[in-house]
Design a protein around this motif. Structure first.
Motif, short mmCIF file in Angstrom:
data_model
loop_
_atom_site.label_atom_id
_atom_site.label_comp_id
_atom_site.label_asym_id
_atom_site.label_seq_id
_atom_site.Cartn_x
_atom_site.Cartn_y
_atom_site.Cartn_z
N GLN A 18 0.83 -1.21 0.00
CA GLN A 18 0.00 0.00 0.00
C GLN A 18 0.86 1.26 0.00
N ARG A 22 0.73 3.92 -3.04
CA ARG A 22 0.44 5.33 -2.78
C ARG A 22 1.46 6.23 -3.48
N PHE A 39 -7.77 1.13 -0.28
CA PHE A 39 -7.07 0.14 -1.09
C PHE A 39 -7.82 -1.19 -1.10
N VAL A 51 -2.81 -4.42 -6.51
CA VAL A 51 -3.59 -3.65 -5.53
C VAL A 51 -4.25 -2.49 -6.25
N GLY A 53 -6.18 1.33 -5.77
CA GLY A 53 -6.37 2.46 -4.89
C GLY A 53 -7.41 3.41 -5.47
#
Length: 354
Positions: A18, A22, A39, A51, A53
């Motif tokens: 994460q 980011r 997320f 992942v 976001g």
């Protein structure tokens, strides 16, 4: 066009995924409040980590950040994947590619839900899939121009065989390898035979996805559309390979059941829908005949063998190199068992005379 896609010298640590995502997202979406991101970790893939976001008030506007699996550069041409993404995005067949980074890429989200074993056989959804594959197959890469492309599948499988391990250091895995697959030399000999059969097919060569497993097909019920994701294995290939590979994937991945492989009547109906769309898109004036459908049916089932071989050898490489928690050796054995179970019946099929 490729030069306009930014690249960042950032390596995302999968143990801090994460945080890394980011860092990527704040570059491709500078107007977002980066501290309020939500997320979602996707777990379906067995090659990469993924992942998504998004801002809390708009889940559909999600940036997907994919981190390449360990040593996948051995089997995937990342520059070719980038070029494919740009081609498909420009044709409206994929979401935008936002950027690449040291060990991955970030791209847009395809709205909808991944298919499962029941959804893929729904009459509406399977028609949408057939037509979307036809659309993909009608595309031309700019570097090919009007020349006749060649199928890359034979080179790719040979490269895989070259990269596959000769043996495994663990006694238990080595016993499975020898007991089920004999040796790398035996795999090579079998491929030489199969290659001769597939090269003899009178099959169009088209730009193909080559990995249309159920989780790579997303259905949006609101728009009644399907979209394809993950283009790592996109390259020019025998037209029938994409279809045969897709039919193989009706079996699923986690709990593989090849009794789900479509029967002849199902395939003939599906192929007719596909060919009607394909002929229309490439400007072929002739109507789809029963002979056309039968010919592609024969080609599809022979190429289904090529699909098993492709992923069987691929899984051997992954068994040696991947750190993902998945039994790749068992998966390789499963693919080769189905290959040998179907081999004689499929290779005995004859293309109808023109």
């Amino acid at each position: 066009m490729a030069a306009s896609i930014p690249h960042y010298e950032i390596s995302v640590d999968t143990t801090k995924i994460q945080d890394g995502a980011r860092e990527i997202i704040k570059r491709v979406k500078p107007a977002w409040d980066i501290h309020s991101l939500t997320f979602k970790l996707f777990t379906e893939g067995i090659t990469n980590a993924l992942v998504g976001g998004y801002q809390p008030d708009n889940k559909d506007d999600m940036v997907l950040v994919r981190i390449y699996g360990e040593k996948t550069e051995l089997i995937i041409d990342r520059q070719a994947e980038k070029d494919t993404f740009i081609l498909l995005s420009g044709a409206g067949c994929s979401p935008p590619l936002y950027c690449t980074f040291t060990n991955g890429m970030a791209y847009g989200f395809v709205k909808g839900v991944p298919l499962d074993e029941k959804m893929v056989k729904d009459a509406n959804i399977r028609t949408l899939i057939a037509k979307e594959i036809a659309k993909l197959h009608s595309l031309k890469k700019s570097d090919q121009g009007t020349s006749n492309p060649v199928p890359y599948i034979f080179t790719k499988i040979q490269n895989f065989i070259n990269l596959a391990p000769d043996s495994f250091p663990e006694q238990e895995r080595q016993k499975i390898f020898e007991g089920e697959l004999q040796s790398k030399a035996a795999i090579q000999e079998e491929f030489n035979m199969l290659k001769g059969h597939l090269e003899a097919l009178t099959c169009d060569v088209v730009f193909s996805h080559n990995d249309l497993l159920l989780q790579n097909i997303v259905f949006d019920s609101q728009s009644n559309k399907v979209g394809f994701i993950d283009y790592e294995y996109g390259f020019y290939n025998l037209q029938a390979f994409d279809i045969g590979n897709h039919f193989n994937e009706y079996a699923g991945v986690d709990e593989v059941d090849y009794s789900r492989f479509p029967d002849r009547d199902y395939q003939l109906s599906w192929i007719r829908i596909y060919l009607e769309e394909y002929y229309s898109l490439i400007g072929r004036q002739s109507t789809v005949s029963d002979t056309d459908v039968e010919r592609l049916y024969v080609q599809v089932n022979k190429c289904a063998l090529g699909s098993h071989f492709f992923w069987g050898v691929w899984a051997l490489i992954q068994a040696q190199n991947s750190k993902i928690d998945f039994d790749f050796l068992a998966y390789s054995v499963t693919r080769f068992k189905e290959y040998f179970r179907r081999r004689d019946a499929f290779l005995s099929l004859k293309e109808p005379l023109i």
